[in-house]
Design an enzyme around this catalytic site. Structure first.
Site, PDB file in Angstrom:
ATOM      1  N   CYS A 126      10.196   1.741   2.100  1.00  0.00           N
ATOM      2  CA  CYS A 126      11.145   0.668   2.416  1.00  0.00           C
ATOM      3  C   CYS A 126      12.569   1.184   2.539  1.00  0.00           C
ATOM      4  O   CYS A 126      13.350   0.672   3.344  1.00  0.00           O
ATOM      5  CB  CYS A 126      11.081  -0.423   1.348  1.00  0.00           C
ATOM      6  SG  CYS A 126       9.489  -1.250   1.242  1.00  0.00           S
ATOM      7  N   LYS A 175      -2.255  -9.151  -6.931  1.00  0.00           N
ATOM      8  CA  LYS A 175      -3.086  -8.929  -5.756  1.00  0.00           C
ATOM      9  C   LYS A 175      -2.562  -7.681  -5.045  1.00  0.00           C
ATOM     10  O   LYS A 175      -1.605  -7.747  -4.282  1.00  0.00           O
ATOM     11  CB  LYS A 175      -3.037 -10.115  -4.801  1.00  0.00           C
ATOM     12  CG  LYS A 175      -4.105 -10.001  -3.679  1.00  0.00           C
ATOM     13  CD  LYS A 175      -3.779 -10.864  -2.478  1.00  0.00           C
ATOM     14  CE  LYS A 175      -2.904 -10.151  -1.486  1.00  0.00           C
ATOM     15  NZ  LYS A 175      -3.573  -8.966  -0.866  1.00  0.00           N
ATOM     16  N   PRO A 176      -3.176  -6.529  -5.286  1.00  0.00           N
ATOM     17  CA  PRO A 176      -2.745  -5.318  -4.582  1.00  0.00           C
ATOM     18  C   PRO A 176      -3.231  -5.331  -3.134  1.00  0.00           C
ATOM     19  O   PRO A 176      -4.154  -6.066  -2.775  1.00  0.00           O
ATOM     20  CB  PRO A 176      -3.419  -4.187  -5.371  1.00  0.00           C
ATOM     21  CG  PRO A 176      -3.936  -4.828  -6.634  1.00  0.00           C
ATOM     22  CD  PRO A 176      -4.202  -6.257  -6.279  1.00  0.00           C
ATOM     23  N   ASP A 177      -2.627  -4.498  -2.320  1.00  0.00           N
ATOM     24  CA  ASP A 177      -3.078  -4.363  -0.942  1.00  0.00           C
ATOM     25  C   ASP A 177      -4.493  -3.790  -0.905  1.00  0.00           C
ATOM     26  O   ASP A 177      -4.857  -2.915  -1.691  1.00  0.00           O
ATOM     27  CB  ASP A 177      -2.125  -3.455  -0.166  1.00  0.00           C
ATOM     28  CG  ASP A 177      -2.431  -3.453   1.320  1.00  0.00           C
ATOM     29  OD1 ASP A 177      -3.286  -2.660   1.749  1.00  0.00           O
ATOM     30  OD2 ASP A 177      -1.829  -4.253   2.057  1.00  0.00           O
ATOM     31  N   GLY A 215       7.015  -6.177   0.768  1.00  0.00           N
ATOM     32  CA  GLY A 215       6.314  -6.087   2.046  1.00  0.00           C
ATOM     33  C   GLY A 215       7.222  -6.442   3.200  1.00  0.00           C
ATOM     34  O   GLY A 215       8.443  -6.253   3.144  1.00  0.00           O
ATOM     35  N   GLU A 246      11.306  -7.803  -1.941  1.00  0.00           N
ATOM     36  CA  GLU A 246      11.862  -6.609  -1.308  1.00  0.00           C
ATOM     37  C   GLU A 246      11.170  -6.442   0.025  1.00  0.00           C
ATOM     38  O   GLU A 246       9.957  -6.236   0.096  1.00  0.00           O
ATOM     39  CB  GLU A 246      11.677  -5.353  -2.155  1.00  0.00           C
ATOM     40  CG  GLU A 246      12.463  -4.183  -1.564  1.00  0.00           C
ATOM     41  CD  GLU A 246      12.056  -2.834  -2.075  1.00  0.00           C
ATOM     42  OE1 GLU A 246      11.297  -2.146  -1.352  1.00  0.00           O
ATOM     43  OE2 GLU A 246      12.483  -2.471  -3.173  1.00  0.00           O
ATOM     44  N   LEU A 247      11.965  -6.518   1.104  1.00  0.00           N
ATOM     45  CA  LEU A 247      11.391  -6.635   2.440  1.00  0.00           C
ATOM     46  C   LEU A 247      11.776  -5.444   3.312  1.00  0.00           C
ATOM     47  O   LEU A 247      11.954  -4.343   2.813  1.00  0.00           O
ATOM     48  CB  LEU A 247      11.836  -7.973   3.042  1.00  0.00           C
ATOM     49  CG  LEU A 247      11.583  -9.198   2.125  1.00  0.00           C
ATOM     50  CD1 LEU A 247      12.120 -10.466   2.748  1.00  0.00           C
ATOM     51  CD2 LEU A 247      10.105  -9.318   1.787  1.00  0.00           C
ATOM     52  N   TRP A 288       0.797  -1.211   0.000  1.00  0.00           N
ATOM     53  CA  TRP A 288       0.000   0.000   0.000  1.00  0.00           C
ATOM     54  C   TRP A 288       0.840   1.276   0.000  1.00  0.00           C
ATOM     55  O   TRP A 288       0.335   2.347  -0.316  1.00  0.00           O
ATOM     56  CB  TRP A 288      -0.906   0.042   1.237  1.00  0.00           C
ATOM     57  CG  TRP A 288      -0.197  -0.242   2.542  1.00  0.00           C
ATOM     58  CD1 TRP A 288      -0.160  -1.424   3.206  1.00  0.00           C
ATOM     59  CD2 TRP A 288       0.580   0.683   3.312  1.00  0.00           C
ATOM     60  NE1 TRP A 288       0.604  -1.313   4.348  1.00  0.00           N
ATOM     61  CE2 TRP A 288       1.068  -0.030   4.442  1.00  0.00           C
ATOM     62  CE3 TRP A 288       0.915   2.031   3.184  1.00  0.00           C
ATOM     63  CZ2 TRP A 288       1.877   0.568   5.417  1.00  0.00           C
ATOM     64  CZ3 TRP A 288       1.725   2.624   4.141  1.00  0.00           C
ATOM     65  CH2 TRP A 288       2.187   1.900   5.245  1.00  0.00           C
ATOM     66  N   ASN A 289       2.119   1.198   0.355  1.00  0.00           N
ATOM     67  CA  ASN A 289       2.859   2.437   0.610  1.00  0.00           C
ATOM     68  C   ASN A 289       3.209   3.201  -0.668  1.00  0.00           C
ATOM     69  O   ASN A 289       3.279   4.424  -0.664  1.00  0.00           O
ATOM     70  CB  ASN A 289       4.112   2.163   1.443  1.00  0.00           C
ATOM     71  CG  ASN A 289       5.079   1.227   0.762  1.00  0.00           C
ATOM     72  OD1 ASN A 289       4.682   0.255   0.110  1.00  0.00           O
ATOM     73  ND2 ASN A 289       6.365   1.488   0.909  1.00  0.00           N
ATOM     74  N   GLU A 335      12.091  -2.141  12.688  1.00  0.00           N
ATOM     75  CA  GLU A 335      11.611  -1.145  11.733  1.00  0.00           C
ATOM     76  C   GLU A 335      10.316  -0.513  12.237  1.00  0.00           C
ATOM     77  O   GLU A 335       9.367  -1.209  12.589  1.00  0.00           O
ATOM     78  CB  GLU A 335      11.366  -1.805  10.376  1.00  0.00           C
ATOM     79  CG  GLU A 335      10.956  -0.842   9.280  1.00  0.00           C
ATOM     80  CD  GLU A 335      10.752  -1.527   7.947  1.00  0.00           C
ATOM     81  OE1 GLU A 335      10.997  -0.890   6.906  1.00  0.00           O
ATOM     82  OE2 GLU A 335      10.340  -2.720   7.937  1.00  0.00           O
TER      83      GLU A 335
END
Length: 531
Positions: free
Chosen positions: A302, A195-197, A246, A268-269, A171-172, A400
């Site tokens: 991120c 599948k988007p947020d 995410g 990417e976390l 979502w960001n 984080e």
């Protein structure tokens, strides 16, 4: 309003509260979702907390159907020319720039971010579309490779599309992360099921609509909607490759499921990204960059900075300059260009940010500026916050926050600062500020992060699409952008044609004679400098 401004909050007279999407606009977007359950969920704007739209929900059967459509479309698409695919990306580039006001409006309403941060999404999608269109042949054309017997063999490597790529987007950055990862997948000949947020479905659906308007077949990019635990696993079970952005915890689960099927995954976390301000840094430049590094998108980025290590020689001057800039920030929630920092997206983000700051203060940290939720600005607003005196006993030291909170640390020795920057499990992004750029590059090589910016926050690497971007250690695996960003969606296929003779005894040689002749050839090739 500045950081110190208090606003009365009166929803009945708040001009922001009058916003509503036209029903036909919502219907045109949500009709793109493959959903037959009859269930729906409301989405809300963090600017006012009011509902924006009702989103149809998918189930596992809908995921099956989405992949069925995508596979049928992909079989046709894979036979289209690379030049045609590139041309559609260039059309998308122009569409995104032409429709940027509409895109930014929707991004702001769904995510609550400042308009300048929404423009960064427009910019990134346009840059990505143009880059891959212009470099398509470089990345995907068949390549000649060196043969074992030059002249007697021809060896080529082909890039073959994997099939259907499953994308789970966050979502960001709801526009760029719902679109950019899929563009090289399409160019390489794949289809996409995304599948988007749930919090930013409309922005992702607008991206899908723009792709179709650019000329991409509708079923080539299908959308499903619903909770990750319910439809995320079916998506992974059908996909030929998975792309996820995410949290580290969710990324590990996705990696396990992908490994069980022996399919690839790029992840990417999380990050706990550092800035190093060296003793020779331009303090004003570093302070300006630090504000963007820490508070772009309200810290919900991120690659956002949450730790700053500042050399003794400039520490006091830097802190004064940095805090002054933070105090002068224009805080708000709306669509105007004047806003420096927008709101967090949800109450959950406020709760986590509040808990981290409260825990730090209770354990002895000092708040230099900020530190409060500001519901007078927007329901989920939290002030940009600078902490000093953070220790390992505090939650925000190593975890984080993903909010507008940064911790300051003084250092005496550069080697120690690099060691502290590398401390912990993450390795996504870092920044180094110094007047000696050669020294900055040298320090960068010693930092265990996938991207390092010298005299810039994150935009230098983020906007350089020809350079790969991703994380080390617990910050993920795989890369977006550059050659790796498109090659992840392809299988390499080596084809060798034997023109003359054979790779077995001939001309009267037996096996032993063939081995001796081959050995002599290998020694000769070494002397000639052959690979």
């Amino acid at each position: 309003m500045s950081l110190e401004t208090e606003l009365p909050h009166d929803p009945e007279h708040d001009p922001r509260a009058s916003y509503a999407l036209e029903p036909d606009t919502v219907r045109a977007l949500t009709d793109r979702i493959v959903a037959t359950t009859g269930r729906s969920e409301a989405s809300y704007t963090p600017i006012t907390g009011q509902p924006l739209a009702t989103i149809p929900q998918s189930d596992a059967g809908d995921v099956d159907e989405a992949f069925r459509r995508a596979r049928a479309a992909q079989q046709v698409w894979a036979r289209t020319s690379l030049d045609h695919r590139s041309e559609l990306l260039l059309r998308l580039h122009d569409l995104v720039l032409d429709r940027q006001a509409e895109i930014m409006d929707l991004v702001c309403w769904e995510s609550g971010k400042a308009r300048k941060d929404a423009f960064a999404e427009v910019l990134h999608v346009a840059l990505t579309a143009r880059y891959y269109a212009r470099t398509a042949h470089r990345h995907l054309d068949t390549e000649r490779r060196g043969a074992f017997l030059p002249g007697l063999q021809r060896v080529e490597v082909n890039r073959i599309a994997k099939g259907v790529v499953g994308i789970i987007s966050p979502w960001n950055y709801p526009f760029t992360l719902a679109v950019c990862d899929g563009l090289p997948a399409l160019l390489a000949g794949n289809a996409v099921v995304i599948k988007p947020d749930a919090q930013t479905m409309l922005t992702a659906l607008l991206g899908a609509q723009l792709l179709e308007e650019a000329g991409f077949p509708r079923d080539l990019w299908t959308v499903v909607a619903g909770p990750g635990p319910e439809i995320g696993t079916p998506l992974i079970q059908h996909a030929d490759y998975v792309c996820f952005t995410g949290s580290t915890a969710t990324g590990k689960l996705i990696a396990q499921q992908a490994a069980e099927r022996l399919i690839g995954a790029s992840l990417e976390l999380g990050g706990k990204n550092p800035i190093l301000v060296l003793r020779d840094a331009d303090v004003a430049k570093a302070a300006e960059g630090a504000v963007r590094a820490c508070f772009s998108n309200s810290g919900q980025l991120c690659v956002s900075t949450e730790r700053m290590f500042v050399a003794d020689q400039v520490y006091d001057r830097f802190v004064t300059a940095f805090v002054d800039r933070v105090r002068a920030m224009n805080l708000g929630a709306g669509l105007g260009w004047e806003v420096d920092m927008g709101t967090l997206i949800s109450q959950n983000q406020v709760d986590v940010t509040t808990a981290h700051v409260r825990d730090a203060v209770e354990h002895g940290a000092t708040v230099l500026v900020g530190g409060r939720a500001r519901p007078d600005v927007a329901p989920y607003f939290f002030e940009p916050t600078v902490l000093e005196g953070v220790t390992p006993a505090m939650t925000c030291f190593g975890h984080e926050t993903f909010g507008p909170v940064v911790s300051l640390y003084r250092f005496h020795d550069e080697a120690e600062a690099i060691e502290r920057a590398n401390d912990g499990d993450y390795g996504l992004n870092a920044s180094v500020y110094t007047r000696d750029t050669a020294r900055g590059r040298e320090v960068a090589r010693r930092i265990k992060c996938g991207t390092v910016n010298v005299n810039e926050a994150f935009a230098a690497t983020f906007a350089s699409i020809d350079a790969e971007m991703g994380g080390m250690r617990q910050s993920g695996q795989g890369r977006r952008q550059g050659s790796e960003g498109i090659h992840r969606y392809t299988e390499t296929q080596s084809v060798a044609v034997q023109r003359v003779g054979r790779l077995s005894p001939m001309l009267g040689l037996d096996e032993e004679g063939f081995a001796k002749a081959t050995t002599a050839g290998l020694r000769l090739f070494k002397k000639l400098g052959r690979a």
